[in-house]
Write a protein that holds these residues in place. Structure first.
Motif, mmCIF file in Angstrom:
data_model
loop_
_atom_site.group_PDB
_atom_site.id
_atom_site.type_symbol
_atom_site.label_atom_id
_atom_site.label_comp_id
_atom_site.label_asym_id
_atom_site.label_seq_id
_atom_site.Cartn_x
_atom_site.Cartn_y
_atom_site.Cartn_z
ATOM 1 N N THR A 1 47.889 -10.340 -35.082
ATOM 2 C CA THR A 1 47.854 -11.506 -35.956
ATOM 3 C C THR A 1 47.205 -12.658 -35.191
ATOM 4 O O THR A 1 47.025 -12.580 -33.965
ATOM 5 N N GLN A 2 46.900 -13.718 -35.894
ATOM 6 C CA GLN A 2 46.288 -14.879 -35.245
ATOM 7 C C GLN A 2 47.210 -15.447 -34.170
ATOM 8 O O GLN A 2 46.750 -15.791 -33.076
ATOM 9 N N ALA B 1 53.205 -10.781 -45.955
ATOM 10 C CA ALA B 1 51.963 -11.017 -46.697
ATOM 11 C C ALA B 1 51.339 -12.380 -46.402
ATOM 12 O O ALA B 1 50.190 -12.625 -46.760
ATOM 13 N N ARG B 2 52.059 -13.268 -45.733
ATOM 14 C CA ARG B 2 51.490 -14.571 -45.376
ATOM 15 C C ARG B 2 50.562 -14.468 -44.171
ATOM 16 O O ARG B 2 49.798 -15.381 -43.895
ATOM 17 N N LYS B 3 50.660 -13.369 -43.441
ATOM 18 C CA LYS B 3 49.872 -13.201 -42.221
ATOM 19 C C LYS B 3 48.746 -12.204 -42.440
ATOM 20 O O LYS B 3 48.816 -11.336 -43.293
ATOM 21 N N ARG B 4 47.705 -12.365 -41.637
ATOM 22 C CA ARG B 4 46.584 -11.434 -41.660
ATOM 23 C C ARG B 4 46.542 -10.719 -40.314
ATOM 24 O O ARG B 4 46.872 -11.299 -39.283
ATOM 25 N N LEU B 5 46.116 -9.471 -40.347
ATOM 26 C CA LEU B 5 45.946 -8.678 -39.135
ATOM 27 C C LEU B 5 44.460 -8.570 -38.842
ATOM 28 O O LEU B 5 43.659 -8.304 -39.741
ATOM 29 N N TYR B 6 44.087 -8.762 -37.592
ATOM 30 C CA TYR B 6 42.685 -8.748 -37.188
ATOM 31 C C TYR B 6 42.436 -7.597 -36.216
ATOM 32 O O TYR B 6 43.261 -7.288 -35.369
ATOM 33 N N SER B 7 41.275 -6.981 -36.363
ATOM 34 C CA SER B 7 40.844 -5.939 -35.443
ATOM 35 C C SER B 7 39.329 -6.012 -35.338
ATOM 36 O O SER B 7 38.654 -6.584 -36.200
ATOM 37 N N ARG C 1 41.306 -19.641 -34.444
ATOM 38 C CA ARG C 1 40.800 -19.642 -35.823
ATOM 39 C C ARG C 1 39.271 -19.777 -35.832
ATOM 40 O O ARG C 1 38.570 -19.062 -36.539
ATOM 41 N N TYR C 2 38.760 -20.705 -35.023
ATOM 42 C CA TYR C 2 37.313 -20.906 -34.913
ATOM 43 C C TYR C 2 36.630 -19.641 -34.389
ATOM 44 O O TYR C 2 35.609 -19.193 -34.922
ATOM 45 N N ALA C 3 37.201 -19.046 -33.340
ATOM 46 C CA ALA C 3 36.621 -17.838 -32.754
ATOM 47 C C ALA C 3 36.614 -16.684 -33.759
ATOM 48 O O ALA C 3 35.628 -15.951 -33.865
ATOM 49 N N LEU C 4 37.698 -16.530 -34.504
ATOM 50 C CA LEU C 4 37.755 -15.470 -35.518
ATOM 51 C C LEU C 4 36.719 -15.694 -36.614
ATOM 52 O O LEU C 4 36.094 -14.746 -37.092
ATOM 53 N N ASN C 5 36.515 -16.947 -37.003
ATOM 54 C CA ASN C 5 35.482 -17.259 -37.999
ATOM 55 C C ASN C 5 34.086 -16.919 -37.477
ATOM 56 O O ASN C 5 33.260 -16.371 -38.211
ATOM 57 N N ARG C 6 33.823 -17.232 -36.220
ATOM 58 C CA ARG C 6 32.515 -16.908 -35.626
ATOM 59 C C ARG C 6 32.313 -15.403 -35.541
ATOM 60 O O ARG C 6 31.248 -14.890 -35.852
ATOM 61 N N LEU C 7 33.359 -14.673 -35.127
ATOM 62 C CA LEU C 7 33.265 -13.211 -35.063
ATOM 63 C C LEU C 7 33.085 -12.613 -36.459
ATOM 64 O O LEU C 7 32.332 -11.657 -36.634
ATOM 65 N N ASP C 8 33.747 -13.208 -37.446
ATOM 66 C CA ASP C 8 33.620 -12.741 -38.825
ATOM 67 C C ASP C 8 32.200 -12.987 -39.343
ATOM 68 O O ASP C 8 31.627 -12.135 -40.027
ATOM 69 N N ASP C 9 31.621 -14.134 -38.996
ATOM 70 C CA ASP C 9 30.241 -14.436 -39.397
ATOM 71 C C ASP C 9 29.260 -13.397 -38.862
ATOM 72 O O ASP C 9 28.265 -13.084 -39.502
ATOM 73 N N GLU C 10 29.556 -12.851 -37.686
ATOM 74 C CA GLU C 10 28.703 -11.829 -37.071
ATOM 75 C C GLU C 10 29.064 -10.418 -37.552
ATOM 76 O O GLU C 10 28.426 -9.447 -37.158
ATOM 77 N N GLY C 11 30.126 -10.307 -38.358
ATOM 78 C CA GLY C 11 30.555 -9.003 -38.857
ATOM 79 C C GLY C 11 31.239 -8.146 -37.811
ATOM 80 O O GLY C 11 31.224 -6.921 -37.900
ATOM 81 N N LEU C 12 31.862 -8.793 -36.823
ATOM 82 C CA LEU C 12 32.476 -8.061 -35.721
ATOM 83 C C LEU C 12 33.991 -7.942 -35.823
ATOM 84 O O LEU C 12 34.608 -7.273 -35.000
ATOM 85 N N VAL C 13 34.576 -8.612 -36.804
ATOM 86 C CA VAL C 13 36.030 -8.564 -36.933
ATOM 87 C C VAL C 13 36.400 -8.179 -38.363
ATOM 88 O O VAL C 13 35.720 -8.541 -39.316
#
Length: 91
Positions: free
Chosen positions: A44-45, A81-87, A60-72
């Motif tokens: 989780t975050q 359900a309030r939380k998100r899991l990242y990989s 949060r910023y780093a996850l957004n940048r990784l998401d923009d690159e399609g890496l997360v």
């Protein structure tokens, strides 16, 4: 081995040249979050913040940048359900 060579070797461990190229231009916080996710499959975050010792806002910023690159990849947690899991999504 110089510092830049060491950094490149660490980045290439993240499975391949295409991922390395995507990560190379990201800020250090995004690189650290990617490395934390590499060693811990799904977090989780708040767990990422705890593991990386980065502030929540920076994570949060780093996850957004990784998401923009399609890496997360992110999905809702079944236990809370309030939380998100990242990989990492390295494919």
């Amino acid at each position: 081995m110089s510092t830049s060579e060491t950094t490149r070797a660490d980045e290439s461990r993240l499975t391949g040249e295409n991922v390395t190229e995507s990560i190379r231009d990201l800020p250090p916080s995004a690189k650290l979050v990617a490395k934390v996710l590499e060693y811990n499959d799904t977090l989780t975050q708040s767990q990422i913040a705890e593991e990386s010792l980065l502030p929540d806002r920076t994570v949060r910023y780093a996850l957004n940048r990784l998401d923009d690159e399609g890496l997360v990849d992110s999905r809702f947690s079944f236990s809370d359900a309030r939380k998100r899991l990242y990989s990492l999504d390295l494919e």
